[in-house]
Design an enzyme around this catalytic site. Sequence first.
Site, PDB file in Angstrom:
ATOM      1  N   VAL A 295     -14.306  27.557 -15.537  1.00 44.96           N
ATOM      2  CA  VAL A 295     -15.257  26.651 -16.199  1.00 44.96           C
ATOM      3  C   VAL A 295     -16.472  26.394 -15.322  1.00 44.96           C
ATOM      4  O   VAL A 295     -17.612  26.393 -15.801  1.00 44.96           O
ATOM      5  CB  VAL A 295     -14.569  25.327 -16.596  1.00 44.96           C
ATOM      6  N   LEU A 609     -14.826  17.305 -17.336  1.00 47.54           N
ATOM      7  CA  LEU A 609     -14.448  18.294 -18.356  1.00 47.54           C
ATOM      8  C   LEU A 609     -13.049  18.797 -18.012  1.00 47.54           C
ATOM      9  O   LEU A 609     -12.878  19.714 -17.199  1.00 47.54           O
ATOM     10  CB  LEU A 609     -15.450  19.446 -18.386  1.00 47.54           C
ATOM     11  N   ALA A 610     -12.051  18.169 -18.605  1.00 50.56           N
ATOM     12  CA  ALA A 610     -10.660  18.550 -18.335  1.00 50.56           C
ATOM     13  C   ALA A 610     -10.359  19.887 -19.003  1.00 50.56           C
ATOM     14  O   ALA A 610     -10.738  20.125 -20.148  1.00 50.56           O
ATOM     15  CB  ALA A 610      -9.710  17.467 -18.847  1.00 50.56           C
ATOM     16  N   HIS A 611      -9.675  20.758 -18.276  1.00 49.89           N
ATOM     17  CA  HIS A 611      -9.346  22.080 -18.818  1.00 49.89           C
ATOM     18  C   HIS A 611      -8.316  22.740 -17.913  1.00 49.89           C
ATOM     19  O   HIS A 611      -8.133  22.357 -16.756  1.00 49.89           O
ATOM     20  CB  HIS A 611     -10.592  22.961 -18.884  1.00 49.89           C
ATOM     21  N   ALA A 612      -7.669  23.730 -18.451  1.00 54.50           N
ATOM     22  CA  ALA A 612      -6.805  24.613 -17.659  1.00 54.50           C
ATOM     23  C   ALA A 612      -7.108  26.025 -18.136  1.00 54.50           C
ATOM     24  O   ALA A 612      -8.094  26.265 -18.836  1.00 54.50           O
ATOM     25  CB  ALA A 612      -5.334  24.251 -17.853  1.00 54.50           C
TER      26      ALA A 612
END
Length: 693
Positions: A295, A609-612
């Site tokens: 990201v 911006l939370a993500h995996a």
Amino acid sequence: MKERTIQIIKYFISNQEDVTFQQLSKEFQVSARTLRNEVNKINDFLAQRKIGSIKNERGKGLKLITDTEKKSELLTVFEEWSEFIYFTPEERLFDLILASGLGKQATYLYAKEADYQVSKSTLDDDMRRVRQLLYKYSIDIVSIPKQGLVLSGGERTIRTMLFDIIVKFIGLVDYQQNEVDESILDKILFTYIPRKTFYQLDEIYNRKISAWEENIYRKQVLMFTAIWVSRFNLGNTIADTLSENAIFNESEILDFVDAVMIEFKLICSLNERKYIAFILESFNKKDMNNSIEWVQAQLLTIQLIQHVEKETKIPFSRREERLYEGLYKHLTGLLHRMKTNFQVFNPLTENIASSYPEIYEAVVRFAPTIEEIVKNEITQDELAFLAIYFSTSESRINQELEYIFKVAVVCNHGTATAHLLAENLKELFSVEVIAILSSRELTVLKKMDVDLLFSTVRLEQKTLPTLLLNPILLEKDKRRIKEFLIEYQHLRRVVNEPRNGTSLLFSLLGIIEASGGTVTKEVYQKVEQTFKNHQLKINQEEIQPMLEDVLNESGILLNVPATNWEQAIEKVATPLITAKVIEPKYVTAMIASLNEFGPYIVIGKNLALAHARPEDGVKELGISVMTLEHPIIFGHEENDPVKIIFCLAAVDSYSHLNIMKDIVALIHDEEKIKLLTEATTTSEFQKILYQSR
């Protein structure tokens, strides 16, 4: 034979290019006159052995003229005269560092004095230079009784330093070249890392990664692996900090590492295995979606394209798909490398900087943005790699587009002559003649949209770039016009756009659905191929969903209480779990990533911006957002506390590009962030979020 004479002979043996006396003078820090005397002595020496001679060709320079067999004879002579061969100061520096870091035998200073045939004071000077060079790596070199010279510092840092030193002194190591063509630096390297090691690693690379690719990534993977094998065999290992039950994804790089361990009989800890795979993976730019930096790399890619387009006025967004893909993959690997103080060597940096100065300088001016994220400096070599992607894209754009200059012609030789000059200019060059004027009519230029001025009379007042010409163009005028247009090429205008069929595509698909048909994947692909067959360009960016297309009302949560960042992530992800966009394990992966890598998801002031990774439980593209009742500390030094948090579920690296562009815009708009956090209703939040539409 004097030391300097031997150094000059060695220089000509290893150097295949012509060299001037001025270049030699700079290399050896002596006058051109002294060097002429040295070359005469060397030619006498070579003539006695019928080996060849150093020729000085007018307009080119000096070069050793002999064949490969004679070069071998010359090397044999030097082997016989080995007691007289001296290393240059740079060669001694290189040898001392490699002997200390890779030597199998203890290295003692008194022994090196004898090997180099230099005085103690000279070697003391060499050691001071070594320490100065190693200081920037936070490494020291110490002399220990019974152990000799030893490098003092963290093992990770020492391996990175050795790689960096080898690349800086030699460049890309060519272990397959003929020994006759080797430089002294090559010989020093192969003293400590045998050629056989490189051949073994090359064969493993063929089996586990690729047998056909031949690029700088391959060579540098082999170089770093060779350093790892050598250091490990000397008993230098990475400290164990991982649980023996730790799990990480398998990959072709790990297969390569495992094969190396078998080939060289290395018994490594899990931590050592993961470390070397992590470093080698940073060279691999094939598919970086499995990297936690994906990201960050996407955000930087979008910002970089926007920045370079703004700086150069080149419409890179026209070729965004391929440009984005290349930059994204490279930036993901780059972030990976920079965080471990490890960057790749680029043999074309100088050529790129000189051939594409406008693009290169624009990329250089973006460097602080990258450095701010990773808290490390980016090298010119890495910046040059980024510039290559833009240069390639510019070339594709130029093949698609036609550029012109809008010009005015000033001529006092009569109407017929003026029109002849104008027609000649249009015939020979990419110009559109907007007006033909006399010198008395120049005031009207202020009202015209004109880039350049061609005049047959000398003008006192020049408000535009102006070129003085003969009324009837001569060959010298044509050459001058060409140079003039190149100088002011930044003023060019695009005149023919590629035919954009995106709107037509949407209309056609709408007709199919309105008539009772269904647009399946197969139907869409057939329509898309038909457009391509008729040279109709489809803008993939326009087809991709926008933020408002994906962010549903149910995915907007306002003024939500949370006691810590873990709970904030769990709550913002809840709408996506409810909509079956993600699996619960995706939330677990997001929290685990933050625990391992730190607050990398805090991408802007008060913004997260939370993500995996997509493979951690994403079923389809989705996004949700939440404002917090009270700001939460995530641990980011500059951007805490977080007031608004998005949760992104991406299925690949490109389909959510427009969503990422909206988020990039938020990073630079603190006022909008403030207004969003103050919104009390979903409709108010949406109005603020999409107000730039």
